[in-house]
Design an enzyme around this catalytic site. Sequence first.
Site, PDB file in Angstrom:
ATOM      1  N   ASP A  33      -1.972   3.113  -6.895  1.00 49.11           N
ATOM      2  CA  ASP A  33      -1.750   1.967  -5.995  1.00 49.11           C
ATOM      3  C   ASP A  33      -0.249   1.840  -5.749  1.00 49.11           C
ATOM      4  O   ASP A  33       0.535   1.836  -6.694  1.00 49.11           O
ATOM      5  CB  ASP A  33      -2.312   0.691  -6.653  1.00 49.11           C
ATOM      6  CG  ASP A  33      -2.385  -0.468  -5.677  1.00 49.11           C
ATOM      7  OD1 ASP A  33      -1.361  -0.799  -5.058  1.00 49.11           O
ATOM      8  OD2 ASP A  33      -3.478  -1.040  -5.533  1.00 49.11           O
ATOM      9  N   ILE A  34       0.143   1.765  -4.467  1.00 52.48           N
ATOM     10  CA  ILE A  34       1.595   1.721  -4.180  1.00 52.48           C
ATOM     11  C   ILE A  34       2.217   0.345  -4.440  1.00 52.48           C
ATOM     12  O   ILE A  34       3.438   0.230  -4.468  1.00 52.48           O
ATOM     13  CB  ILE A  34       1.969   2.148  -2.735  1.00 52.48           C
ATOM     14  CG1 ILE A  34       1.139   1.421  -1.696  1.00 52.48           C
ATOM     15  CG2 ILE A  34       1.913   3.644  -2.555  1.00 52.48           C
ATOM     16  CD1 ILE A  34       1.714   1.546  -0.296  1.00 52.48           C
ATOM     17  N   GLN A  96      -9.453  -9.070  -0.469  1.00 56.05           N
ATOM     18  CA  GLN A  96      -9.488  -7.689   0.006  1.00 56.05           C
ATOM     19  C   GLN A  96      -8.517  -7.516   1.183  1.00 56.05           C
ATOM     20  O   GLN A  96      -8.502  -8.323   2.115  1.00 56.05           O
ATOM     21  CB  GLN A  96     -10.914  -7.313   0.458  1.00 56.05           C
ATOM     22  CG  GLN A  96     -11.061  -5.839   0.832  1.00 56.05           C
ATOM     23  CD  GLN A  96     -12.491  -5.434   1.180  1.00 56.05           C
ATOM     24  OE1 GLN A  96     -13.370  -6.290   1.334  1.00 56.05           O
ATOM     25  NE2 GLN A  96     -12.722  -4.147   1.322  1.00 56.05           N
ATOM     26  N   HIS A 102     -13.339  -0.151  -2.803  1.00 57.22           N
ATOM     27  CA  HIS A 102     -12.556   0.477  -3.876  1.00 57.22           C
ATOM     28  C   HIS A 102     -12.596  -0.361  -5.138  1.00 57.22           C
ATOM     29  O   HIS A 102     -12.754  -1.579  -5.095  1.00 57.22           O
ATOM     30  CB  HIS A 102     -11.110   0.709  -3.445  1.00 57.22           C
ATOM     31  CG  HIS A 102     -10.431  -0.513  -2.909  1.00 57.22           C
ATOM     32  ND1 HIS A 102     -10.599  -0.951  -1.613  1.00 57.22           N
ATOM     33  CD2 HIS A 102      -9.597  -1.397  -3.494  1.00 57.22           C
ATOM     34  CE1 HIS A 102      -9.897  -2.053  -1.435  1.00 57.22           C
ATOM     35  NE2 HIS A 102      -9.284  -2.355  -2.555  1.00 57.22           N
ATOM     36  N   PHE A 103     -12.425   0.354  -6.250  1.00 61.10           N
ATOM     37  CA  PHE A 103     -12.233  -0.294  -7.546  1.00 61.10           C
ATOM     38  C   PHE A 103     -10.761  -0.186  -7.925  1.00 61.10           C
ATOM     39  O   PHE A 103     -10.143   0.865  -7.729  1.00 61.10           O
ATOM     40  CB  PHE A 103     -13.067   0.399  -8.642  1.00 61.10           C
ATOM     41  CG  PHE A 103     -14.545   0.184  -8.522  1.00 61.10           C
ATOM     42  CD1 PHE A 103     -15.108  -1.060  -8.788  1.00 61.10           C
ATOM     43  CD2 PHE A 103     -15.390   1.223  -8.151  1.00 61.10           C
ATOM     44  CE1 PHE A 103     -16.488  -1.259  -8.686  1.00 61.10           C
ATOM     45  CE2 PHE A 103     -16.759   1.029  -8.045  1.00 61.10           C
ATOM     46  CZ  PHE A 103     -17.310  -0.211  -8.307  1.00 61.10           C
ATOM     47  N   HIS A 104     -10.237  -1.277  -8.479  1.00 55.83           N
ATOM     48  CA  HIS A 104      -8.897  -1.256  -9.070  1.00 55.83           C
ATOM     49  C   HIS A 104      -9.040  -1.011 -10.576  1.00 55.83           C
ATOM     50  O   HIS A 104      -9.872  -1.655 -11.228  1.00 55.83           O
ATOM     51  CB  HIS A 104      -8.208  -2.621  -8.921  1.00 55.83           C
ATOM     52  CG  HIS A 104      -7.884  -3.017  -7.518  1.00 55.83           C
ATOM     53  ND1 HIS A 104      -6.617  -2.926  -6.997  1.00 55.83           N
ATOM     54  CD2 HIS A 104      -8.649  -3.538  -6.525  1.00 55.83           C
ATOM     55  CE1 HIS A 104      -6.611  -3.371  -5.755  1.00 55.83           C
ATOM     56  NE2 HIS A 104      -7.842  -3.760  -5.447  1.00 55.83           N
TER      57      HIS A 104
HETATM   58  P1  AMP Z   1      -7.475  -4.813  -1.891  1.00 51.20           P
HETATM   59  O1  AMP Z   1      -6.499  -5.911  -1.591  1.00 51.20           O
HETATM   60  O2  AMP Z   1      -8.401  -5.085  -3.014  1.00 51.20           O
HETATM   61  O3  AMP Z   1      -8.157  -4.382  -0.616  1.00 51.20           O
HETATM   62  O4  AMP Z   1      -6.608  -3.607  -2.430  1.00 51.20           O
HETATM   63  C1  AMP Z   1      -5.938  -2.718  -1.610  1.00 51.20           C
HETATM   64  C2  AMP Z   1      -4.918  -2.082  -2.501  1.00 51.20           C
HETATM   65  O5  AMP Z   1      -4.434  -0.945  -1.822  1.00 51.20           O
HETATM   66  C3  AMP Z   1      -3.714  -2.958  -2.823  1.00 51.20           C
HETATM   67  O6  AMP Z   1      -3.593  -3.098  -4.227  1.00 51.20           O
HETATM   68  C4  AMP Z   1      -2.540  -2.216  -2.205  1.00 51.20           C
HETATM   69  O7  AMP Z   1      -1.393  -2.282  -3.002  1.00 51.20           O
HETATM   70  C5  AMP Z   1      -3.077  -0.798  -2.113  1.00 51.20           C
HETATM   71  N1  AMP Z   1      -2.533   0.026  -1.065  1.00 51.20           N
HETATM   72  C6  AMP Z   1      -2.281  -0.300   0.233  1.00 51.20           C
HETATM   73  N2  AMP Z   1      -1.816   0.762   0.903  1.00 51.20           N
HETATM   74  C7  AMP Z   1      -1.789   1.791   0.025  1.00 51.20           C
HETATM   75  C8  AMP Z   1      -1.395   3.154   0.101  1.00 51.20           C
HETATM   76  N3  AMP Z   1      -0.927   3.693   1.236  1.00 51.20           N
HETATM   77  N4  AMP Z   1      -1.472   3.921  -1.009  1.00 51.20           N
HETATM   78  C9  AMP Z   1      -1.932   3.402  -2.167  1.00 51.20           C
HETATM   79  N5  AMP Z   1      -2.317   2.113  -2.310  1.00 51.20           N
HETATM   80  C10 AMP Z   1      -2.248   1.324  -1.233  1.00 51.20           C
END
Ligand code: AMP
Length: 141
Positions: A33-34, A96, A102-104
Amino acid sequence: MAYDANNIFARMVRGEIPCIKVYEDADTLAFMDIMPQSEGHTLVIPKVAGETLFDTPPASMLAAMRTTQRVARAVQRAFEAPGIIITQFNGPVSGQTVFHMHFHIIPAYVAGTLRPHARERVDSATLEAQAVRIRAALLER
Ligand code: AMP
């Protein structure tokens, strides 16, 4: 809301944009996760289209959970995390922000110290160094 095939995670699956990958198989992809909430924060996605838990096929949810368990174990081992939090958001109101299921996998080190969700970006070199540790831990079993 209709699934947007050009969401950022779908584009990663198609290889159109890069990600810091830690694991991939025929059905799933795991990457850093970035904007991590803690050191080692990793995401797991199924490769099929689906915005949320509700519109992702059960077999794909199962594949994603299997990968989540496997990668979470590696994250725990790589960072010696005393706790691991798994989260999964459905819909904007839930938090979201990317509309591909996706899973964190979020390591917990000290109670109550997670950084805010999707807020602070971490540089690629730092994330790549973390990915190296997770990839190594995945090979350990
Ligand atoms: P959510 O808010 O649960 O939809 O999580 C989306 C996640 O994706 C967040 O934790 C962001 O930090 C992460 N994210 C967004 N863009 C990217 C990317 N290009 N590469 C990796 N993680 C990302």
